[in-house]
Design a protein around this motif. Sequence first.
Motif, PDB file in Angstrom:
ATOM      1  N   ILE A 280       0.842  -1.194   0.000  1.00  0.00           N
ATOM      2  CA  ILE A 280       0.000   0.000   0.000  1.00  0.00           C
ATOM      3  C   ILE A 280       0.879   1.246   0.000  1.00  0.00           C
ATOM      4  O   ILE A 280       0.690   2.165  -0.819  1.00  0.00           O
ATOM      5  N   MET A 281       1.839   1.289   0.910  1.00  0.00           N
ATOM      6  CA  MET A 281       2.725   2.451   1.020  1.00  0.00           C
ATOM      7  C   MET A 281       3.563   2.619  -0.247  1.00  0.00           C
ATOM      8  O   MET A 281       3.755   3.729  -0.752  1.00  0.00           O
ATOM      9  N   GLU A 282       4.057   1.508  -0.761  1.00  0.00           N
ATOM     10  CA  GLU A 282       4.883   1.565  -1.970  1.00  0.00           C
ATOM     11  C   GLU A 282       4.082   2.074  -3.164  1.00  0.00           C
ATOM     12  O   GLU A 282       4.578   2.887  -3.957  1.00  0.00           O
ATOM     13  N   THR A 283       2.842   1.634  -3.290  1.00  0.00           N
ATOM     14  CA  THR A 283       2.018   2.075  -4.415  1.00  0.00           C
ATOM     15  C   THR A 283       1.707   3.563  -4.317  1.00  0.00           C
ATOM     16  O   THR A 283       1.732   4.283  -5.325  1.00  0.00           O
ATOM     17  N   ILE A 284       1.426   4.049  -3.110  1.00  0.00           N
ATOM     18  CA  ILE A 284       1.161   5.484  -2.930  1.00  0.00           C
ATOM     19  C   ILE A 284       2.384   6.309  -3.304  1.00  0.00           C
ATOM     20  O   ILE A 284       2.294   7.314  -4.012  1.00  0.00           O
ATOM     21  N   ARG A 285       3.560   5.881  -2.839  1.00  0.00           N
ATOM     22  CA  ARG A 285       4.771   6.648  -3.139  1.00  0.00           C
ATOM     23  C   ARG A 285       5.133   6.596  -4.626  1.00  0.00           C
ATOM     24  O   ARG A 285       5.703   7.548  -5.156  1.00  0.00           O
ATOM     25  N   GLU A 286       4.810   5.492  -5.273  1.00  0.00           N
ATOM     26  CA  GLU A 286       5.250   5.318  -6.666  1.00  0.00           C
ATOM     27  C   GLU A 286       4.225   5.756  -7.698  1.00  0.00           C
ATOM     28  O   GLU A 286       4.582   5.951  -8.867  1.00  0.00           O
ATOM     29  N   MET A 287       2.953   5.929  -7.328  1.00  0.00           N
ATOM     30  CA  MET A 287       1.976   6.270  -8.360  1.00  0.00           C
ATOM     31  C   MET A 287       2.269   7.661  -8.922  1.00  0.00           C
ATOM     32  O   MET A 287       2.584   8.593  -8.176  1.00  0.00           O
ATOM     33  N   PRO A 288       2.209   7.820 -10.249  1.00  0.00           N
ATOM     34  CA  PRO A 288       2.622   9.069 -10.896  1.00  0.00           C
ATOM     35  C   PRO A 288       1.536  10.136 -10.858  1.00  0.00           C
ATOM     36  O   PRO A 288       1.174  10.722 -11.892  1.00  0.00           O
ATOM     37  N   LYS A 289       1.028  10.392  -9.692  1.00  0.00           N
ATOM     38  CA  LYS A 289      -0.009  11.414  -9.490  1.00  0.00           C
ATOM     39  C   LYS A 289      -0.001  11.801  -8.023  1.00  0.00           C
ATOM     40  O   LYS A 289       0.411  11.006  -7.162  1.00  0.00           O
ATOM     41  N   PRO A 290      -0.428  13.014  -7.693  1.00  0.00           N
ATOM     42  CA  PRO A 290      -0.380  13.452  -6.292  1.00  0.00           C
ATOM     43  C   PRO A 290      -1.440  12.771  -5.444  1.00  0.00           C
ATOM     44  O   PRO A 290      -2.566  12.537  -5.885  1.00  0.00           O
ATOM     45  N   VAL A 291      -1.058  12.461  -4.198  1.00  0.00           N
ATOM     46  CA  VAL A 291      -1.956  11.831  -3.234  1.00  0.00           C
ATOM     47  C   VAL A 291      -2.048  12.731  -2.006  1.00  0.00           C
ATOM     48  O   VAL A 291      -1.021  13.102  -1.423  1.00  0.00           O
ATOM     49  N   VAL A 292      -3.264  13.072  -1.629  1.00  0.00           N
ATOM     50  CA  VAL A 292      -3.516  13.975  -0.505  1.00  0.00           C
ATOM     51  C   VAL A 292      -4.187  13.197   0.622  1.00  0.00           C
ATOM     52  O   VAL A 292      -5.193  12.525   0.398  1.00  0.00           O
ATOM     53  N   ALA A 293      -3.648  13.286   1.825  1.00  0.00           N
ATOM     54  CA  ALA A 293      -4.325  12.749   3.000  1.00  0.00           C
ATOM     55  C   ALA A 293      -5.168  13.853   3.601  1.00  0.00           C
ATOM     56  O   ALA A 293      -4.675  14.955   3.861  1.00  0.00           O
ATOM     57  N   SER A 294      -6.454  13.585   3.802  1.00  0.00           N
ATOM     58  CA  SER A 294      -7.359  14.526   4.455  1.00  0.00           C
ATOM     59  C   SER A 294      -7.729  13.913   5.800  1.00  0.00           C
ATOM     60  O   SER A 294      -8.609  13.055   5.899  1.00  0.00           O
ATOM     61  N   VAL A 295      -7.031  14.358   6.837  1.00  0.00           N
ATOM     62  CA  VAL A 295      -7.106  13.715   8.156  1.00  0.00           C
ATOM     63  C   VAL A 295      -8.212  14.381   8.973  1.00  0.00           C
ATOM     64  O   VAL A 295      -8.049  15.489   9.478  1.00  0.00           O
ATOM     65  N   ASN A 296      -9.326  13.673   9.082  1.00  0.00           N
ATOM     66  CA  ASN A 296     -10.536  14.227   9.682  1.00  0.00           C
ATOM     67  C   ASN A 296     -10.712  13.852  11.152  1.00  0.00           C
ATOM     68  O   ASN A 296     -11.761  14.124  11.734  1.00  0.00           O
ATOM     69  N   GLY A 297      -9.713  13.245  11.750  1.00  0.00           N
ATOM     70  CA  GLY A 297      -9.786  12.834  13.157  1.00  0.00           C
ATOM     71  C   GLY A 297      -8.494  12.135  13.514  1.00  0.00           C
ATOM     72  O   GLY A 297      -7.462  12.361  12.867  1.00  0.00           O
ATOM     73  N   PRO A 298      -8.490  11.254  14.507  1.00  0.00           N
ATOM     74  CA  PRO A 298      -7.260  10.584  14.921  1.00  0.00           C
ATOM     75  C   PRO A 298      -6.575   9.842  13.773  1.00  0.00           C
ATOM     76  O   PRO A 298      -7.224   9.143  12.999  1.00  0.00           O
ATOM     77  N   ALA A 299      -5.265  10.005  13.685  1.00  0.00           N
ATOM     78  CA  ALA A 299      -4.418   9.227  12.772  1.00  0.00           C
ATOM     79  C   ALA A 299      -3.387   8.542  13.660  1.00  0.00           C
ATOM     80  O   ALA A 299      -2.416   9.172  14.092  1.00  0.00           O
ATOM     81  N   VAL A 300      -3.616   7.266  13.931  1.00  0.00           N
ATOM     82  CA  VAL A 300      -2.876   6.562  14.977  1.00  0.00           C
ATOM     83  C   VAL A 300      -2.171   5.341  14.395  1.00  0.00           C
ATOM     84  O   VAL A 300      -2.720   4.651  13.527  1.00  0.00           O
ATOM     85  N   GLY A 301      -0.966   5.053  14.894  1.00  0.00           N
ATOM     86  CA  GLY A 301      -0.254   3.848  14.478  1.00  0.00           C
ATOM     87  C   GLY A 301      -0.067   3.793  12.983  1.00  0.00           C
ATOM     88  O   GLY A 301       0.407   4.751  12.360  1.00  0.00           O
ATOM     89  N   ILE A 302      -0.459   2.672  12.374  1.00  0.00           N
ATOM     90  CA  ILE A 302      -0.288   2.548  10.939  1.00  0.00           C
ATOM     91  C   ILE A 302      -1.225   3.496  10.189  1.00  0.00           C
ATOM     92  O   ILE A 302      -0.986   3.840   9.032  1.00  0.00           O
ATOM     93  N   GLY A 303      -2.283   3.976  10.861  1.00  0.00           N
ATOM     94  CA  GLY A 303      -3.114   5.019  10.278  1.00  0.00           C
ATOM     95  C   GLY A 303      -2.339   6.309  10.126  1.00  0.00           C
ATOM     96  O   GLY A 303      -2.496   7.040   9.132  1.00  0.00           O
ATOM     97  N   CYS A 304      -1.475   6.607  11.086  1.00  0.00           N
ATOM     98  CA  CYS A 304      -0.583   7.758  10.981  1.00  0.00           C
ATOM     99  C   CYS A 304       0.421   7.543   9.853  1.00  0.00           C
ATOM    100  O   CYS A 304       0.692   8.456   9.067  1.00  0.00           O
ATOM    101  N   SER A 305       0.956   6.323   9.750  1.00  0.00           N
ATOM    102  CA  SER A 305       1.888   5.998   8.668  1.00  0.00           C
ATOM    103  C   SER A 305       1.242   6.238   7.308  1.00  0.00           C
ATOM    104  O   SER A 305       1.872   6.790   6.396  1.00  0.00           O
ATOM    105  N   LEU A 306      -0.004   5.819   7.163  1.00  0.00           N
ATOM    106  CA  LEU A 306      -0.717   5.997   5.899  1.00  0.00           C
ATOM    107  C   LEU A 306      -0.840   7.474   5.544  1.00  0.00           C
ATOM    108  O   LEU A 306      -0.575   7.868   4.400  1.00  0.00           O
ATOM    109  N   ALA A 307      -1.214   8.298   6.500  1.00  0.00           N
ATOM    110  CA  ALA A 307      -1.345   9.729   6.235  1.00  0.00           C
ATOM    111  C   ALA A 307      -0.015  10.335   5.806  1.00  0.00           C
ATOM    112  O   ALA A 307       0.069  11.081   4.820  1.00  0.00           O
ATOM    113  N   LEU A 308       1.058  10.006   6.521  1.00  0.00           N
ATOM    114  CA  LEU A 308       2.361  10.617   6.253  1.00  0.00           C
ATOM    115  C   LEU A 308       3.026  10.068   5.006  1.00  0.00           C
ATOM    116  O   LEU A 308       3.973  10.667   4.497  1.00  0.00           O
ATOM    117  N   CYS A 309       2.537   8.944   4.506  1.00  0.00           N
ATOM    118  CA  CYS A 309       3.031   8.391   3.254  1.00  0.00           C
ATOM    119  C   CYS A 309       2.589   9.230   2.059  1.00  0.00           C
ATOM    120  O   CYS A 309       3.227   9.228   1.013  1.00  0.00           O
TER     121      CYS A 309
END
Length: 270
Positions: free
Chosen positions: A99-128
Motif C-alpha cells: 500500500i505504502m509503496e504504491t502510494i509513493r510510486e503512483m505518478p499522481k499526487p496523493v492527498v491525505a485529508s485527516v478528519n480525526g485521529p491518525a494513529v499507528g499505521i493510520g498515521c503511517s498511511l497519512a504521512l506516506c
Amino acid sequence: MNEPSTQRQTVNVHRADGAATIELNRPEALNAWNAQFGADLLAAVREVAEDESVRAVVVTGAGRGFSSGADLKDAGTGETRPDGRPDVYTTLTERYHPIMETIREMPKPVVASVNGPAVGIGCSLALCCDLVLAAESAYFLLAFVNIGLVPDGGSSLFVPTRVGLARATELSMLGERLPARQALEWGLINRVFADAELQAETAALAARLADGPTRSYAGAKRQLNNWLFARMDEQLELEAQIQQEMAGSEDFLEGAMAFAQKRAARFSGR
C-alpha cells in the motif's frame, strides 16, 4: 462529472472530475486495520494508481476518525508463527507495505485529508501521502510503543524525513498525541483547517491538482522519492523484522493485555 464509485466491504472509491477519493470505511472501529481492511485498501490504491483518468487522489476516513491503527481484536485471528505469536512480518510485507509503496510510486499526487485521529499505521498511511491536510481537532500518534511495539508502515522513514531526528525520537519513544496545529508547526503536515472547512478545502485542492500538470507532479514526486526514499524498501524490511521481534516479547503480551483491559501496562523490559 461524477463517475461510478467502487464499494468494497471496508473501503470505498469515489470519482469526480479526474479526482478519486479513497474513503476508509470502518467507522464503527474508527477505521482500524484488520485483514479485510488491508486487502480492500491495497485493491483501492492499486485501482486508482492504474486508472489513467484519475489525476489526483484523496485518502480520508468515514465517520469521526481517519484511522485508529491496527485492530488489536484482529491480532489473534490471522497467521501465527511457530511460537504462537502473530505473524506480523507477513502482514506487513505482503499486505501493508505494498500500500505504502504504491502510494509513493503512483505518478499522481496523493492527498491525505485527516478528519480525526491518525494513529499507528493510520498515521503511517497519512504521512506516506504527498500532501497532508488536517482538521483542527485531528491528532497524530505513533502509539506502537504504548503496547511494546515499534513504528511500522514506513513511519520510521516518513516521520524523520518530515521533522528530523529529535522530534521523530520523541514521537516514537514517548507515544504522545501530537495535535494538528502542533504537527503543522513541526512541519509534519501541510495545512490545518477548521473541522467544518476540511471537506471543502480538500475538494478544492483535489480539483486544482486534477486540473494541473500531472506529468510535472509525477516528475517532482520521482525527484523527491529518489532523494529522500531511495532506501525505502530496505527500511520497510527492517521495520517488519524488528516488529516481528517485538511481537515475540513479553512486553508486547503485557501491552496488548493492558490495552484490552483498559489499564496501565506494567512493562518488564523483556
